[in-house]
Design an enzyme around this catalytic site. Structure first.
Site, PDB file in Angstrom:
ATOM      1  N   HIS A   1      17.686  52.102  22.095  1.00  0.00           N
ATOM      2  CA  HIS A   1      18.932  52.154  21.321  1.00  0.00           C
ATOM      3  C   HIS A   1      19.234  53.619  21.024  1.00  0.00           C
ATOM      4  CE1 HIS A   1      22.052  50.593  18.572  1.00  0.00           C
ATOM      5  NE2 HIS A   1      21.826  51.750  17.938  1.00  0.00           N
ATOM      6  N   CYS A   2      20.422  54.049  21.408  1.00  0.00           N
ATOM      7  CA  CYS A   2      20.803  55.453  21.247  1.00  0.00           C
ATOM      8  C   CYS A   2      21.893  55.572  20.178  1.00  0.00           C
ATOM      9  CB  CYS A   2      21.313  56.020  22.572  1.00  0.00           C
ATOM     10  SG  CYS A   2      21.827  57.751  22.467  1.00  0.00           S
TER      11      CYS A   2
END
Length: 316
Positions: free
Chosen positions: A170-171
Site C-alpha cells: 500500500h503506497c
C-alpha cells in the site's frame, strides 16, 4: 459437491458459513469513509462513485505529490527556460518536460482511481463457493476481516480494508494499494517521475553554468538573482530526492514482476505454491498481452486476465 471454507483463524470453533450474512452487514457498516464524516469533501467532489480510498494521510500525500509536480513545471518553465526566450532549445525541453509531467500525473491518477484487484466484500457464501468450480474437498480460505473468499496470493490491506489480488504494497503517495489491476500505472508513475527529475537536474546544471558565465545578467534570470538561486536549490533538492526514490521503486517493481513475486511475498519469504511465469509472460501479465507503445501509455488499460492461467487465480 463438497467444499470446505476455512477461516484464517484456525482456533475458531464456529461454522464459518453460519454467520456470513450478519458478518457481511457488520463489514459493510465498518467499510465507511474515514474522513468524510468531518468534511465530506470526497462526496462533494463526486469521488464516491469511483474507486477512491478515503484515507486522510493518503489524500494529503496525493495532493502534495501534485503540488511537487506543479512546482517542477513552474521552476523549469519560468525560472530555467523562460530567460532563453522562444527558440529551439526552450521548445524541445519545454515540450519534453511537460509531456513527462502530464504522463506522470495521468499515471498517478489512474493508479489512485483504479481498483487494484479488490475481492468483493462478504462473498464467502455457499452459493458463491459452488459457482467457483473448484475441486471436491479443496480448501478455500475466508478472510475474517472483510468476510471474503481469499484466493491464493491475495492479502488484506488494513487501509483499503479489502483483500487485494497480488497485492504488492500500500503506497500512501498514490493513496491506494498496488495490486494486480493497477501495477502498470504505478510502474509508469515511478518511471516518469524519475525521468522528470533527471531531466530537471540536467537543466539546472546547464542553467547554472550559463548564469555563472553571464555573471547572472538579465539574459540568465527572469526573476531576481537571489530568487532564482532559491528556486534552483529547491528544484535540485526535489529532483535529487525523488529521482533516487522513484528509481529504487521502479527497480524493485520491475524485479518483482520479472521474478513473479510481489513485495509482500518477498518480505514474508513465502514459498511459491504457484507455477512461476517467465520474465516475458510476467511482464505481459502486467502491461498487456503484446509489447507495444501502449505499455508506456497510462491511458491504455492492460489485459491483466492474460496472467490468470492458474487455478490459484480463480475469479471471486
Amino acid at each position: 459437491m463438497s467444499l470446505r471454507l476455512e477461516p484464517l483463524q484456525p482456533n475458531s470453533s464456529k461454522d464459518p458459513l453460519l454467520d456470513v450474512e450478519s458478518a457481511q452487514l457488520e463489514v459493510k457498516k465498518k467499510d465507511e469513509n474515514r474522513c468524510c464524516r468531518c468534511c465530506g469533501i470526497p462526496r462533494k467532489l463526486g469521488l464516491m462513485k469511483y474507486w477512491f480510498i478515503q484515507d486522510a494521510c493518503g489524500i494529503i500525500c496525493a495532493v502534495f505529490t501534485y503540488l511537487l509536480i506543479l512546482y517542477g513545471i513552474f521552476a523549469v518553465t519560468m525560472v530555467i527556460l523562460l530567460p532563453y526566450g522562444i527558440d529551439f532549445y526552450t521548445l524541445v525541453h519545454g515540450v519534453l518536460f511537460n509531456a513527462l509531467a502530464i504522463s506522470a500525473t495521468v499515471a498517478h491518477v489512474r493508479t489512485m482511481m483504479t481498483d487494484p484487484g479488490a475481492i468483493p466484500l462478504g462473498n464467502a457464501t455457499k452459493d458463491r463457493l459452488n459457482s467457483l468450480g473448484l475441486k471436491v474437498g479443496q480448501v478455500v480460505y475466508r478472510c475474517p476481516k472483510c468476510i471474503s473468499i481469499k484466493p491464493e496470493r491475495a492479502h488484506h490491506c488494513s487501509v483499503c480494508r479489502r483483500c487485494i489480488r497480488k497485492m504488492d504494497h500500500h503506497c500512501p503517495w498514490v493513496n491506494n494499494c498496488v495490486g494486480e489491476s493497477n501495477q502498470k500505472y504505478f510502474v509508469l508513475f515511478t518511471m516518469y517521475i524519475c525521468l522528470m527529475s533527471l531531466h530537471a537536474l540536467g537543466l539546472v546544471v546547464n542553467h547554472f553554468i550559463h548564469c555563472v558565465k553571464s555573471k547572472w545578467g538579465n539574459e540568465c534570470t527572469h526573476f531576481s538573482a537571489p530568487a532564482t538561486v532559491i528556486f534552483m536549490i529547491a528544484l535540485t533538492f526535489e529532483a535529487l530526492l525523488f529521482s533516487l526514490f522513484t528509481a529504487i521503486m521502479f527497480g524493485t517493481q520491475v524485479h518483482a514482476i520479472c521474478t513473479d513475486e510481489t513485495g509482500i511475498e518477498q518480505l514474508k519469504r513465502e514459498k511459491p505454491t504457484w507455477a512461476k511465469q517467465t520474465h516475458c509472460m510476467a511482464m505481459r501479465a502486467v502491461f498487456g498481452s503484446q509489447f507495444s507503445i501502449g505499455w508506456f501509455n497510462p491511458l491504455v488499460t492492460p489485459d491483466v486476465s492474460s496472467g490468470k492461467t492458474q487455478s490459484c487465480m480463480y475469479s471471486v
